[in-house]
Design an enzyme around this catalytic site. Structure first.
Site, PDB file in Angstrom:
ATOM      1  N   SER A 153       0.793  -1.236   0.000  1.00  0.00           N
ATOM      2  CA  SER A 153       0.000   0.000   0.000  1.00  0.00           C
ATOM      3  C   SER A 153       0.826   1.287   0.000  1.00  0.00           C
ATOM      4  O   SER A 153       0.467   2.235  -0.704  1.00  0.00           O
ATOM      5  CB  SER A 153      -0.969  -0.008   1.186  1.00  0.00           C
ATOM      6  OG  SER A 153      -1.990  -0.966   0.993  1.00  0.00           O
ATOM      7  N   ASN A 474       8.177  -7.077  11.694  1.00  0.00           N
ATOM      8  CA  ASN A 474       7.221  -6.004  11.434  1.00  0.00           C
ATOM      9  C   ASN A 474       5.892  -6.342  12.102  1.00  0.00           C
ATOM     10  O   ASN A 474       5.772  -7.332  12.829  1.00  0.00           O
ATOM     11  CB  ASN A 474       7.047  -5.809   9.931  1.00  0.00           C
ATOM     12  CG  ASN A 474       6.300  -6.975   9.295  1.00  0.00           C
ATOM     13  OD1 ASN A 474       6.584  -8.132   9.591  1.00  0.00           O
ATOM     14  ND2 ASN A 474       5.360  -6.684   8.422  1.00  0.00           N
ATOM     15  N   CYS A 476       3.198  -7.641  11.115  1.00  0.00           N
ATOM     16  CA  CYS A 476       2.470  -8.855  10.730  1.00  0.00           C
ATOM     17  C   CYS A 476       3.331 -10.104  10.726  1.00  0.00           C
ATOM     18  O   CYS A 476       2.904 -11.154  10.253  1.00  0.00           O
ATOM     19  CB  CYS A 476       1.844  -8.662   9.355  1.00  0.00           C
ATOM     20  SG  CYS A 476       0.710  -7.270   9.265  1.00  0.00           S
ATOM     21  N   GLU A 478       5.794 -11.098   8.909  1.00  0.00           N
ATOM     22  CA  GLU A 478       6.399 -11.666   7.709  1.00  0.00           C
ATOM     23  C   GLU A 478       7.814 -11.141   7.471  1.00  0.00           C
ATOM     24  O   GLU A 478       8.653 -11.845   6.899  1.00  0.00           O
ATOM     25  CB  GLU A 478       5.521 -11.441   6.467  1.00  0.00           C
ATOM     26  CG  GLU A 478       5.513 -10.033   5.902  1.00  0.00           C
ATOM     27  CD  GLU A 478       4.405  -9.182   6.497  1.00  0.00           C
ATOM     28  OE1 GLU A 478       3.994  -8.215   5.832  1.00  0.00           O
ATOM     29  OE2 GLU A 478       3.962  -9.499   7.609  1.00  0.00           O
ATOM     30  N   PRO A 674       0.116 -10.513   4.394  1.00  0.00           N
ATOM     31  CA  PRO A 674      -1.334 -10.724   4.528  1.00  0.00           C
ATOM     32  C   PRO A 674      -2.124 -10.337   3.289  1.00  0.00           C
ATOM     33  O   PRO A 674      -3.210 -10.861   3.068  1.00  0.00           O
ATOM     34  CB  PRO A 674      -1.713  -9.843   5.721  1.00  0.00           C
ATOM     35  CG  PRO A 674      -0.616  -8.836   5.826  1.00  0.00           C
ATOM     36  CD  PRO A 674       0.622  -9.535   5.373  1.00  0.00           C
TER      37      PRO A 674
END
Length: 1002
Positions: A153, A474, A476, A478, A674
């Site tokens: 994003s 981070n 999330c 990953e 994700p």
């Protein structure tokens, strides 16, 4: 670098073969009022309304785009790559209101992204010649437009605003390393060097104000979140609450520090143009305050329950006391005397029994004595965004405990475990390892936090251990690498890589991996970073995060069960192919531009990790180099596509061969993210490595309204399994329903008219039915009008206001009739019990949770973990994944999931048990209340269903307040983030929920 064209032709626009359409996008409040609307957005015709909305509402620049531009000549850059700036002379001739505006064409976004990557790639010497640069530009634009790939994003938010439009923006304290001079430079604008990285890991020391201290960390976190990125840090350096301060006194402790950071993170919310704050908090298992950390969110959830329950009890009892004073019909002097006012005495005793403070009881009597007849007393609810949740701490981070193999073996052997002081490393306390493990299992079961990061496994696969260990991730989980580094991500949509025979197009995928690896590497050169130290270290290690998305949809549409050896083998082979090609490309770039600066001292370790990745392709379990817990490896015999295995092996052989000679340009190459929002913009059926969540979704139509459709993977799977089109149509109709009451059981127009419904109201019901999740979302005061409900149907206004009110039951329809009508009209939301579906094919359609009213099947916890284990040996970093668990899962189940993940070599895991959060999906409550009788499904399945209109046919939108499957705030974190993204683009339910990615968790 040479760039091969696969989709485009030299001298021909990549958009030449892509049809575009005009779309409208809007966000509505529950009352129907419009919050956002943008008309005339040009998007590829094949894009869904959901993808169009995501683009319009999240990724199109909302303002500041000049209506007239001019090129800035640069002698070292081809003219077609010159950047643009506002043409002030031309703008001056326009009315002031027309000089700037929003982006309105998807091609503007595709051009600014691909153009910026190509511009910096040219300046950095990444292309052999101009023809290669043009091919790179065209191929990436085509892949963006056809939803084959998408960057994270922040790239959509920030990249290209300066190159395409000359947008500057005030400096925000960022820094970058000039790729030509190697000089660390403080940024002078917000967008010339965009913040293109979505993932950061920060360091934090036991210091308040100095560099890498607590307060500077908060400033950097805010800078990261402001531009749409996420971060994480290991807070284990913070001394425990039992430790002393150098100046005397006791330290405030870990939780005090984390609570302050949580409050600071709340400043960045989803109301901006990017997204809400996203961060990870990691603490080592030997920290003195580890037990308090483990139970932190459990206690905060209890506080929310107390606030909600206590506020409602207080309001109920205090108003009752007030009424007892007001309604007293005895002498005035006895009104406020509980000995003479029996009602007052009763209410006061009742309030005391329910622990209402005595001070408040006396206060409300005094209030009544002053002549007041009503009381304003705030109550709270369990909405995720409610004041109750905003009041407590710990709601703006994902929490993980970092555990070592030493600790896990201590648990197995029931040994003591030492907690160590941060100041001198001495033993602060000794606890039972098994008791600590029990606490983690309980906390995860009760509140879905904390998750676990397996410290030993993570560092066994670390490419740069000489520089230092990996201690955090981070937000999330990953991106797992050194502190003070960042990674920019992109994902490839697996469903878009099929050849004419519907097989996986291996060559096209390899080409895409190569191009996107180059694009991400260029992003390192062009980007700015939230601090000088992150800028320097990221420049030195150049970590990338290429991944894939839509695995669950790809497998289902291929007729392959998610929980199968074939499914896991395909996942492993595709992931191995991706990472092998990415590292081979990285080695090629190292040959041309040199390896990353930290490579030389980490060369032996990195080559060891590369060899271990290659070994995992041969399913070896005994000869890994320096690996404590061997990974699952690839089951070659189970892979139905031998080409995938052959190409993956060739890619890894090439990656190692070139890497031995030239090194690698990037310390890491791949992760599995994700893909929540970018998955939507690519029209993925599933996110990341997740399975499908639900088989039926609600498609938003342009201008409002919903259309209920079957997941696209379902009819594709049925075709792959050999079903005829008529059989496919019958199965789909069974799942999504007839969308009408005509010809159905239980409730029809004649029965409704007998209750007082007019032809006009029956028509209104029919108009709303095609998009309805349940009949309750049609038969309510918002759809039919309150006057009609009270005056014609004779329903109680107070009952109508209760969200649990069942109008059909109140009108006299029995539960069997309602259940049968629901199944016929709104569908079973599952293929279980569908006419003509073979029993052996049911497993192809298994989802993360039970589907619909009669669905009983769901994927096991083990199936999720084993799919992660199939991919993990071929991923540089980690996998963002939250394991969905049913409500009846136990603490022992949670602990067993943690152990299995460790045994299978997974690097990190988070669990979400349905019901572990106070916020719950409304649809689950409705199904429980309906008491649907499964036997009815067999009768309904045999009925001739009316056909729904095709998805392309728009149904005239109906403004309806109650016809929403769920509200974002009523969903648990495991589903909320993905739903919040969809609800932010029109209040729709895109799927019954997209995710499992626990608020973008891991």
């Amino acid at each position: 670098m040479r760039i091969k064209r696969r989709y485009t032709l030299q001298g021909v626009s990549p958009y030449e073969t892509i049809a575009f359409r005009k779309a409208a996008s809007e966000i509505r409040n529950p009352d129907g009022s419009v919050v956002f609307r943008l008309d005339g957005v040009s998007v590829p015709r094949t894009w869904s309304q959901v993808a169009s909305d995501i683009l319009a509402q999240k990724y199109l620049r909302k303002s500041g785009v000049p209506a007239a531009l001019k090129r800035v000549e640069e002698t070292s850059v081809p003219p077609w790559l010159w950047r643009s700036v506002p043409d002030h002379e031309a703008l001056a001739a326009l009315p002031e209101a027309e000089r700037t505006g929003p982006e309105r064409d998807s091609r503007q976004v595709f051009n600014r992204l691909a153009g910026t990557w190509t511009y910096w790639g040219w300046k950095g010497g990444y292309f052999d010649n101009e023809e290669d640069a043009q091919a790179f530009f065209d191929e990436l634009r085509y892949m963006l437009a056809t939803q084959k790939g998408a960057p994270n994003s922040p790239q959509w938010f920030n990249t290209g605003l300066h190159w395409a439009y000359g947008i500057e923006g005030d400096s925000q304290g960022h820094a970058y390393v000039d790729f030509e001079t190697g000089k660390l430079t403080i940024s002078t604008s917000a967008y010339e060097h965009p913040q293109a990285h979505s993932c950061f890991i920060q360091s934090v020391n036991d210091d308040l104000v100095n560099e890498a201290g607590i307060l500077p960390l908060l400033v950097e976190e805010g800078r990261i979140a402001k531009f749409g990125s996420g971060t994480g840090a290991n807070f284990s350096n913070i001394r425990g609450s039992s430790e002393s301060l150098s100046g005397g006194g006791q330290a405030c402790g870990l939780i005090s520090v984390l609570s302050s950071g949580d409050r600071a993170s709340a400043l960045v919310t989803a109301k901006g143009s990017t997204r809400r704050s996203s961060k990870m908090v990691v603490v080592d298992i030997d920290h003195p305050d580890i037990e308090e950390f483990i139970h932190w969110k459990v206690k905060e959830e209890q506080k929310v329950a107390a606030l909600v329950t206590g506020s409602k009890l207080c309001a109920q009892h205090l108003r009752a006391i007030l009424r007892a004073c007001s309604d007293h019909d005895g002498p005035e002097e006895t009104r406020f005397d509980p000995e003479k006012n029996r009602a007052l005495d009763f209410e006061m005793r009742s309030a005391r029994k329910n622990q209402v403070p005595e001070n408040y009881i006396r206060r409300v009597i005094q209030f009544a004595r002053q002549g007041y007849g009503d009381l304003a007393f705030s109550t709270y609810d369990v909405d995720w965004d409610s004041e109750a949740y905003r009041t407590v701490s710990g709601q703006n981070s994902n929490n993980s405990v970092r555990v070592s193999d030493d600790f896990l073996r201590a648990v197995e052997q029931k040994l003591p475990w030492n907690l160590r002081r941060r100041t001198d490393g001495g033993i602060a306390d000794t606890v039972d390892a098994a008791d600590l493990w029990e606490s983690m299992g309980y906390a995860s079961w009760a509140s879905a936090d904390p998750g676990i990061q397996y410290q030993t496994t993570i560092n066994d696969w670390h490419t740069c251990p000489v520089t230092g260990p990996i201690t955090a991730s981070n937000s999330c989980s990953e991106f797992l690498f050194l502190d003070d580094t960042g990674s920019t991500l992109a994902s490839l949509n697996l469903a878009q890589f099929r050849d004419a025979d519907r097989r996986f197009d291996v060559e096209a995928f390899e080409n895409a991996v190569r191009l996107w690896t180059i694009a991400l590497e260029i992003s390192v050169a062009m980007s700015q970073f939230p601090s000088p130290k992150i800028a320097r270290r990221t420049y030195e290690y150049r970590t990338l995060g290429l991944g894939h998305a839509n695995l669950g949809g790809f497998l289902m549409s291929s007729g392959i069960p998610y929980d199968s050896s074939e499914g896991r083998a395909i996942c492993g082979a595709i992931t191995a192919l991706m990472t092998g090609v990415a590292y081979a490309t990285s080695a090629e770039m190292a040959r041309e531009l040199g390896p990353f600066l930290g490579y030389a001292k980490n060369r032996d370790a990195m080559l060891r990790v590369m060899r271990n990745h290659r070994r995992a392709l041969d399913s070896r379990t005994a000869d890994y180099e320096s690996v404590s817990m061997p990974p699952a490896g690839l089951d070659q015999t189970a892979c139905p596509d031998a080409r995938l295995v052959a190409h993956a092996k060739a890619a890894w052989d090439r990656a190692i061969e070139i890497g031995v000679r030239h090194g690698y340009r990037n310390a890491q190459a791949t992760v599995l993210a994700p893909t929540g929002t970018i998955g939507l913009v690519m029209d993925c059926d599933t996110t990341g490595i997740e399975p499908e969540f639900g088989l039926v979704k609600f498609k938003t139509l342009a201008g409002g309204g919903h259309l209920k459709i079957m997941n696209r993977a379902v009819p594709q799977a049925l075709r792959a399994l050999g079903y005829e089109e008529n059989a496919i149509r019958a199965i789909v109709d069974y799942a999504i329903g007839a969308g009408t009451l005509f010809g159905g059981p239980g409730i029809d127009h004649a029965k409704l008219q007998a209750k007082g419904f007019t032809d006009e109201k029956c028509a209104a019901v029919e108009q709303a039915l095609p998009g309805a999740f349940d009949l309750k979302f049609v038969f309510n005061k918002w759809s039919l009008g309150e006057d009609f409900c009270t005056e014609v149907l004779g329903l109680d206004p107070a009952a109508l206001a209760d969200p649990r009110f069942d109008m059909l039951a109140a009108l006299g329809f029995d539960k069997t009739d309602i259940a049968a009508a629901n199944l016929y009209c709104c569908g079973a939301m599952t293929v279980e019990g569908a006419p003509g579906l073979k029993e052996e094919h049911l497993r192809v359609f298994d989802c993360a949770n039970q589907c619909g009213r009669v669905g009983r099947r769901h994927l096991s916890v083990e199936s999720h973990i084993r799919m992660m284990a199939a991919a993990q040996p071929f991923i540089s970093g980690g996998i963002s994944k939250t394991i969905n668990m049913p409500n009846e899962a136990t603490v022992e189940d949670c602990k067993a999931a943690f152990v299995l993940s460790w045994y299978l070599g997974v690097k990190a895991i988070a669990l979400y048990r349905d019901g572990s959060k106070l916020s719950q999906p409304l649809n689950a409550q409705i199904l429980a209340e309906d008491e649907i009788i499964p036997e009815i499904a067999e009768d309904v399945a045999a009925m001739p269903f009316a056909h729904l209109p095709a998805p392309e046919v728009a149904i005239r939108p109906v403004e309806r307040v109650a016809q929403r499957t769920v509200r974002a705030g009523e969903m648990p974190p495991a589903r909320r983030e993905t739903y919040a993204k969809t609800t932010a683009v029109g209040g729709r339910t895109v799927q019954l929920a997209r995710g499992g990615d626990k608020a973008d968790r891991r």
